[in-house]
Scaffold this motif. Sequence first.
Motif, PDB file in Angstrom:
ATOM      1  N   UNK A  37      12.633   7.835  -6.107  1.00 44.36           N
ATOM      2  CA  UNK A  37      12.327   7.149  -4.850  1.00 44.36           C
ATOM      3  C   UNK A  37      12.652   8.092  -3.720  1.00 44.36           C
ATOM      4  N   UNK A  38      12.023   7.899  -2.621  1.00 43.15           N
ATOM      5  CA  UNK A  38      12.323   8.743  -1.476  1.00 43.15           C
ATOM      6  C   UNK A  38      13.301   8.011  -0.570  1.00 43.15           C
ATOM      7  N   UNK A  40       0.378   9.743 -14.509  1.00 42.78           N
ATOM      8  CA  UNK A  40       0.227   9.151 -15.836  1.00 42.78           C
ATOM      9  C   UNK A  40      -0.142   7.669 -15.784  1.00 42.78           C
ATOM     10  N   UNK A  41       0.053   7.029 -14.622  1.00 49.30           N
ATOM     11  CA  UNK A  41      -0.290   5.604 -14.490  1.00 49.30           C
ATOM     12  C   UNK A  41      -1.779   5.392 -14.237  1.00 49.30           C
ATOM     13  N   UNK A  42      -2.500   6.483 -13.957  1.00 50.77           N
ATOM     14  CA  UNK A  42      -3.951   6.420 -13.725  1.00 50.77           C
ATOM     15  C   UNK A  42      -4.331   5.421 -12.640  1.00 50.77           C
ATOM     16  N   UNK A  43      -3.602   5.417 -11.536  1.00 48.17           N
ATOM     17  CA  UNK A  43      -3.900   4.530 -10.423  1.00 48.17           C
ATOM     18  C   UNK A  43      -5.011   5.151  -9.578  1.00 48.17           C
ATOM     19  N   UNK A  44      -6.009   4.346  -9.253  1.00 50.26           N
ATOM     20  CA  UNK A  44      -7.163   4.832  -8.505  1.00 50.26           C
ATOM     21  C   UNK A  44      -7.306   4.062  -7.194  1.00 50.26           C
ATOM     22  N   UNK A  58       0.820  -1.224   0.000  1.00 48.66           N
ATOM     23  CA  UNK A  58       0.000   0.000   0.000  1.00 48.66           C
ATOM     24  C   UNK A  58       0.854   1.275   0.000  1.00 48.66           C
ATOM     25  N   UNK A  59       1.954   1.337   0.769  1.00 48.83           N
ATOM     26  CA  UNK A  59       2.776   2.555   0.714  1.00 48.83           C
ATOM     27  C   UNK A  59       3.357   2.822  -0.682  1.00 48.83           C
ATOM     28  N   UNK A 105       3.273   5.850  -5.785  1.00 46.19           N
ATOM     29  CA  UNK A 105       3.142   5.873  -7.249  1.00 46.19           C
ATOM     30  C   UNK A 105       1.977   6.756  -7.682  1.00 46.19           C
ATOM     31  N   UNK A 106       0.861   6.687  -6.963  1.00 46.43           N
ATOM     32  CA  UNK A 106      -0.286   7.548  -7.300  1.00 46.43           C
ATOM     33  C   UNK A 106       0.103   9.011  -7.216  1.00 46.43           C
TER      34      UNK A 106
END
Length: 84
Positions: free
Chosen positions: A81-82, A41-45, A29-30, A35-36
Amino acid sequence: MTDLQAVVDRFFEQYDEDKSGTLHIDDTRPLYARLREQRPDLNLTDDGYESWFAAIDGNDSKTISKEDLLEYLQSINYTQWYTK
């Protein structure tokens, strides 16, 4: 070791809570949230999380291996990346 391999290793160190060497659905989940935020551009919902996980879990094991995650990050040209 590639930069992406280091990202994968770092993510597993932080989120593979049972130290099994694989990530379960809640472990990722993190990454999904990051990524969201970073890759619109990945259109993650919100509703697409389980489908996203299943797409990365190529062998339907209900887990993601380091190799699975590395292949996915390469496929989306992930370069950020963080550090924590």
